[in-house]
Scaffold this active site. Structure first.
Site, PDB file in Angstrom:
ATOM      1  N   LYS A   1     -19.464 -52.750  -8.799  1.00 25.04           N
ATOM      2  CA  LYS A   1     -19.881 -52.890 -10.196  1.00 25.04           C
ATOM      3  C   LYS A   1     -18.891 -53.784 -10.947  1.00 25.04           C
ATOM      4  CE  LYS A   1     -18.799 -49.669 -12.983  1.00 25.04           C
ATOM      5  NZ  LYS A   1     -18.524 -48.541 -13.873  1.00 25.04           N
TER       6      LYS A   1
ATOM      7  N   LYS B   1     -14.154 -53.191 -16.278  1.00 22.05           N
ATOM      8  CA  LYS B   1     -13.062 -53.680 -17.119  1.00 22.05           C
ATOM      9  C   LYS B   1     -11.762 -53.749 -16.343  1.00 22.05           C
ATOM     10  CE  LYS B   1     -15.121 -51.061 -20.885  1.00 22.05           C
ATOM     11  NZ  LYS B   1     -15.223 -49.727 -21.456  1.00 22.05           N
TER      12      LYS B   1
ATOM     13  N   LYS C   1     -12.686 -42.765  -9.245  1.00 22.78           N
ATOM     14  CA  LYS C   1     -11.537 -43.105 -10.073  1.00 22.78           C
ATOM     15  C   LYS C   1     -10.274 -42.429  -9.591  1.00 22.78           C
ATOM     16  CE  LYS C   1     -13.511 -44.500 -14.416  1.00 22.78           C
ATOM     17  NZ  LYS C   1     -13.575 -44.301 -15.855  1.00 22.78           N
TER      18      LYS C   1
END
Ligand code: TYM
Length: 339
Positions: free
Chosen positions: A200, A203, A116
């Site tokens: 993956k 969102k 991230k």
């Protein structure tokens, strides 16, 4: 050694909408664990969401929408405790104690933080870095023993065990915190991106075509599966035949999870089928399963006061479990509490 009552805790962040990955990897499995001899506690983890920027004008509704997703999928607030994290201040308090237990070296190994933060590690919030220790607090605050999560959260649950063990050891409080088990089972613990089978489904991907949102309508779901990346080959007659075909494997796994079958059974049914047959069948199945949930979510969102009432009541029940455990943790740590 204390024996802890079987208790499930898990959470979902209200950042962006819910995806099919959240549904199959988490919510659907949370529903399955209700009434199975566990106390079940499910949380909309809004304190986790703000580790990256959230528009304050949208966060409350995003929190309600995740709660609506839980309820619409079958979480029963009389059977489970459903609440949002920030209403139970003990999470943040135990999170601080754990910031003083967890080691920098442990946090530095967290792959999700590295992914991230990427090249931007100097600019991300301190909260994003400390996030796994707050997650450990979420779980251990209830002495939870079982934590159903998708594959991507496994490392965080393992860190939770390390924190529990170090706390118990350092403060000579053997058995105070349990060693929670990550529960990662079924065919959809890692639902992949529809355009790139090596990533993956999340969102926050760049294109909406990469994911199925819980609020997508039937046409959008059909279009996304039709355009999902695949290879030119037909479906094989054994699972081994899907080796090296991540996009094909992903669609088979999604089909299996939605239909509550094994991937083997899906392959047996569709052996030799081309995508022209499999994709529309998958789209129909997804619409059949998701449409009632998204319709119910929309209905629930029409009465926000009712969602708020459910979350408030859940928070009261969560607090009643959490507060005595937090009080003991403070005491074990040697912090003076005289009121
Ligand atoms: P979050 O909000 O990213 O995701 C919520 C849950 O959905 C699962 N999930 C998936 N499963 C399969 N395939 C996917 N593509 C996929 N995407 C998401 C996640 O594994 C997760 O189970 N840190 C957690 C939230 C959290 C938590 C906790 C979980 C905070 N405290 C305590 C368990 C216990 C997170 O960010 O999940």
């Amino acid at each position: 050694m204390t024996t802890h009552t079987p208790r499930v805790f898990s959470g979902i962040k209200p950042s962006g909408g819910l995806t099919l990955g959240n549904y199959l990897g988490a919510i659907k499995r949370f529903v399955d664990m209700q009434g199975q001899g566990f106390e079940t506690i499910y949380c909309v983890v809004d304190l986790h969401a703000i580790t990256v920027w959230q528009d304050p004008k949208e966060l409350k509704d995003a929190t309600r929408e995740v709660a609506a997703g839980f309820l619409a999928s079958g979480i029963d607030p009389t059977q489970s405790i459903l609440f949002n994290q920030s209403q139970v201040s003990a999470h943040a308090e135990l999170g601080w104690l754990f910031n003083c237990v967890a080691r920098m070296g442990w946090m530095n190994r967290m792959t999700q933080f590295k992914d991230k933060a990427g090249k931007n590690a100097e600019k991300v919030s301190l909260g994003l870095y400390a996030y796994p220790s707050l997650m450990a607090a979420d779980i251990l605050l209830y002495h939870a023993t079982h934590v159903p999560v998708g594959e991507d959260q496994k490392q965080h649950v393992e860190l939770t065990r390390d924190i529990a063990a170090k706390f118990n050891h350092d403060f000579k409080a053997e058995g105070f915190f349990p060693m929670p088990e990550p529960i990662i089972d079924g065919p959809a613990t890692r639902v992949m991106n529809l355009r790139d089978g090596s990533k993956k489904m999340s969102k926050s991907g760049e294109s909406d075509m990469e994911r199925i949102n819980m609020t997508d309508d039937a046409d959008t779901i059909a279009k996304k599966f039709k355009k999902a990346r695949t290879d030119p080959d037909a479906l094989p007659d054994t699972l081994e035949g899907l080796k090296g075909r991540p996009e094909a494997r992903n669609l088979v796994d999604i089909y299996a999870a939605l239909s509550e079958a094994t991937p083997e059974a899906v392959i047996a049914e569709y052996a030799g089928a081309g995508w022209g047959r499999f994709k529309p069948a998958l789209a129909d199945l997804a619409v059949e399963k998701l449409a009632p949930i998204s319709t119910e979510m929309a209905r629930l969102m029409g009465d926000k006061a009712e969602i708020d009432r459910i979350l408030g009541e859940g928070a009261d029940r969560a607090d009643a479990i959490a507060q005595p455990i937090l009080d003991q943790a403070y005491d074990i740590t040697g912090l003076l509490r005289s009121r």
